[in-house]
Write an enzyme that holds these catalytic residues in place. Structure first.
Site, PDB file in Angstrom:
ATOM      1  N   GLU A  19       0.845  -1.196   0.000  1.00 12.15           N
ATOM      2  CA  GLU A  19       0.000   0.000   0.000  1.00 12.15           C
ATOM      3  C   GLU A  19       0.882   1.249   0.000  1.00 12.15           C
ATOM      4  O   GLU A  19       1.581   1.510   0.975  1.00 12.15           O
ATOM      5  CB  GLU A  19      -0.917   0.011   1.227  1.00 12.15           C
ATOM      6  CG  GLU A  19      -1.861  -1.189   1.284  1.00 12.15           C
ATOM      7  CD  GLU A  19      -2.694  -1.242   2.554  1.00 12.15           C
ATOM      8  OE1 GLU A  19      -2.511  -0.348   3.420  1.00 12.15           O
ATOM      9  OE2 GLU A  19      -3.504  -2.159   2.693  1.00 12.15           O
ATOM     10  N   HIS A  73       0.164   3.644   3.205  1.00 14.87           N
ATOM     11  CA  HIS A  73       0.154   3.182   4.596  1.00 14.87           C
ATOM     12  C   HIS A  73       1.571   3.198   5.176  1.00 14.87           C
ATOM     13  O   HIS A  73       2.482   2.565   4.641  1.00 14.87           O
ATOM     14  CB  HIS A  73      -0.421   1.765   4.669  1.00 14.87           C
ATOM     15  CG  HIS A  73      -0.465   1.189   6.051  1.00 14.87           C
ATOM     16  ND1 HIS A  73      -1.642   0.931   6.729  1.00 14.87           N
ATOM     17  CD2 HIS A  73       0.522   0.801   6.902  1.00 14.87           C
ATOM     18  CE1 HIS A  73      -1.377   0.409   7.910  1.00 14.87           C
ATOM     19  NE2 HIS A  73      -0.057   0.330   8.043  1.00 14.87           N
TER      20      HIS A  73
END
Length: 235
Positions: free
Chosen positions: A203, A206
């Site tokens: 991700e 993140h």
């Protein structure tokens, strides 16, 4: 169980503190609250004290490289009840997208869809030894905005469940726009990592600091370090 969940947690009991909106713009309305996620009196825009300090450092580094640009907060603290809500919501969305119906799912179909959900969402475990990262107050989802307040293009939206979410998805592209996406992602990653964070391998948005995932990622880079987590779940 994921590998990072084997990391020992030694809770340091740092408080959750509000992220200052005068420094960091928020994505509003908050996407999960808008869906009805049960935050109650809690706010998604909170972080542990030490994590917030490092986020402020990352913002200072960004200012040096891109004056006027800011780190925008999509999501930070997430109670376990909210994690469960989003897992359930994503499950229903995938069922519908595949032309299926909740009432007639076979066990094989159910398990297959759950596997897809858990590729991008942590299990909402109530076990103190295996908390979801965001429930510790030490994980954060962020992007960048430029000096005019406009989102910097990253090539895919936060929470998209596709290969485009991987941080280096556009690394080898020869398309000019996609090369720019990669450079923007690299800038975000660089300032966050220099401030002490680690980036989720799947991700681009993140980042974490002090939780089990952070310690596991640190240990992958430095096997002799034996880092442990200092942040567990915040009730």
């Amino acid at each position: 169980m994921r590998p990072y969940q084997l990391i020992t947690i030694r809770e340091c009991n740092e408080p959750l503190l509000p992220i200052p909106p005068e420094i960091f713009p928020f994505v509003l309305p908050h996407p999960y609250e808008k869906l009805g996620a049960p935050y109650g009196e809690r706010s998604p825009f909170y972080l542990r004290e030490g994590v917030l300090k490092c986020l402020l450092t990352a913002q200072e580094m960004l200012q040096e490289k891109r004056p006027g640009w800011r780190i925008q907060i999509f999501d930070a603290y997430r109670p376990i009840a909210v994690q469960q809500f989003m897992v359930d919501y994503t499950f229903r969305e995938l069922v519908q997208a595949q032309g299926l119906f909740l009432e007639t799912l076979t066990e094989e179909q159910r398990q297959g869809i759950l596997e897809q959900v858990y590729e991008f969402w942590a299990v909402p475990s109530p076990d103190p030894a295996t908390p979801p990262p965001h429930s510790t107050g030490s994980a954060i989802d962020v992007t960048l905005v430029d000096e005019t307040g406009q989102p910097v293009p990253m090539g895919s939206p936060i929470d998209e469940m596709s290969p485009r979410s991987f941080p280096d998805h556009f690394a080898n592209s020869e398309v000019p726009d996609e090369q720019q996406f990669h450079q923007n992602r690299q800038l975000l990653s660089k300032i966050m990592v220099m401030a002490g964070f680690e980036q989720h391998p799947q991700e681009w948005w993140h980042f974490c600091l002090g939780d089990q995932m952070w310690a596991w990622l640190v240990n992958q880079k430095n096997p002799d370090m034996a880092a442990i987590a200092c942040y567990g779940a915040v009730a």
